[in-house]
Design a protein around this motif. Sequence first.
Motif, short mmCIF file in Angstrom:
data_model
loop_
_atom_site.label_atom_id
_atom_site.label_comp_id
_atom_site.label_asym_id
_atom_site.label_seq_id
_atom_site.Cartn_x
_atom_site.Cartn_y
_atom_site.Cartn_z
N GLN A 34 0.84 -1.22 0.00
CA GLN A 34 0.00 0.00 0.00
C GLN A 34 0.86 1.25 0.00
N PHE A 35 1.88 1.31 0.88
CA PHE A 35 2.77 2.49 0.92
C PHE A 35 3.48 2.66 -0.42
N GLY A 36 4.03 1.53 -0.92
CA GLY A 36 4.78 1.59 -2.17
C GLY A 36 3.90 2.03 -3.33
N GLY A 37 2.77 1.36 -3.49
CA GLY A 37 1.89 1.62 -4.63
C GLY A 37 1.35 3.04 -4.64
N MET A 38 0.90 3.49 -3.47
CA MET A 38 0.32 4.84 -3.37
C MET A 38 1.40 5.90 -3.55
N GLY A 39 2.57 5.68 -2.92
CA GLY A 39 3.67 6.63 -3.04
C GLY A 39 4.13 6.78 -4.48
N ILE A 40 4.23 5.65 -5.18
CA ILE A 40 4.65 5.66 -6.58
C ILE A 40 3.67 6.46 -7.44
N LEU A 41 2.37 6.22 -7.23
CA LEU A 41 1.37 6.87 -8.08
C LEU A 41 1.38 8.39 -7.88
N ILE A 42 1.34 8.82 -6.60
CA ILE A 42 1.27 10.27 -6.32
C ILE A 42 2.52 10.97 -6.83
N THR A 43 3.70 10.41 -6.54
CA THR A 43 4.94 11.09 -6.96
C THR A 43 5.17 10.92 -8.46
N GLY A 44 4.73 9.77 -9.03
CA GLY A 44 4.88 9.58 -10.47
C GLY A 44 4.07 10.61 -11.25
N LEU A 45 2.83 10.81 -10.82
CA LEU A 45 1.99 11.81 -11.47
C LEU A 45 2.58 13.21 -11.28
N GLY A 46 3.09 13.47 -10.05
CA GLY A 46 3.72 14.77 -9.79
C GLY A 46 4.90 15.00 -10.71
N LEU A 47 5.72 13.96 -10.89
CA LEU A 47 6.91 14.09 -11.76
C LEU A 47 6.52 14.35 -13.21
N VAL A 48 5.51 13.59 -13.71
CA VAL A 48 5.17 13.79 -15.12
C VAL A 48 4.53 15.16 -15.34
N ILE A 49 3.80 15.66 -14.36
CA ILE A 49 3.21 17.01 -14.50
C ILE A 49 4.33 18.05 -14.50
N LEU A 50 5.25 17.92 -13.52
CA LEU A 50 6.35 18.89 -13.41
C LEU A 50 7.22 18.88 -14.67
N GLU A 51 7.45 17.68 -15.21
CA GLU A 51 8.37 17.57 -16.36
C GLU A 51 7.65 17.56 -17.70
N GLY A 52 6.31 17.72 -17.67
CA GLY A 52 5.55 17.81 -18.91
C GLY A 52 5.66 16.53 -19.74
#
Length: 163
Positions: A57-75
């Motif tokens: 749960q920690f891994g999956g949720m952490g990956i999704l939130i930060t992954g989406l944050g990274l792709v938004i930040l980096e376009g």
Amino acid sequence: MFLRNLLLVIHIISAGFWISQLPVELIFRRMQKRAEGTPAELTLMTTSMQLLGGLGQFGGMGILITGLGLVILEGLGFLGIGGSTPTWLVIKQVIYLILLAMVFTLIRQGSERIAAALEQARAAGGVVTPEIRGLAERFGRIALTHNLLVLVNILLAVWKEPQ
Ligand code: HEM
């Protein structure tokens, strides 16, 4: 830049939580083998299910939130939506969706079935039955496939190929 680095650090730590399920499960399986037929086996099996569930749960949720944050930040976009997504990242995102589907189907059903069987065993005197061991073995194979897909995503993320 600070936010990008912070998200990437949390992203990598989350990947670490997720992939740590692999060694944790192997260690618990060895301990359970040694405790086979004793009440300790039931305690170990219950503890491993809760620990593995928490790491996922920690891994999956952490990956999704930060992954989406990274792709938004980096376009970089999600599957080509909202930006041009390199092939390695498209593959990672597709694998992430497969992992999510496995969690909400096979893994949730499997862990609920084992938890119910362990509860029954506890009420019936606290010894693990061969049926429960069979359930756990089948669940172990699904979990191994799941963790190997997480490993593929780590390799894709580091190599960043194909572009
Ligand atoms: C099982 C799932 C995933 C795992 C294990 C994983 C793992 C990683 C790791 C270890 C890195 C760092 C690579 C490096 O710096 O050398 C990384 C980078 C990255 N990940 Fe993931 N990831 C996963 C899913 C996702 C998803 C779903 C997204 C997007 C929605 C995503 C977006 C990114 C981005 C954009 C980077 C590059 C960041 C940069 O270098 O600026 N990841 N990933």
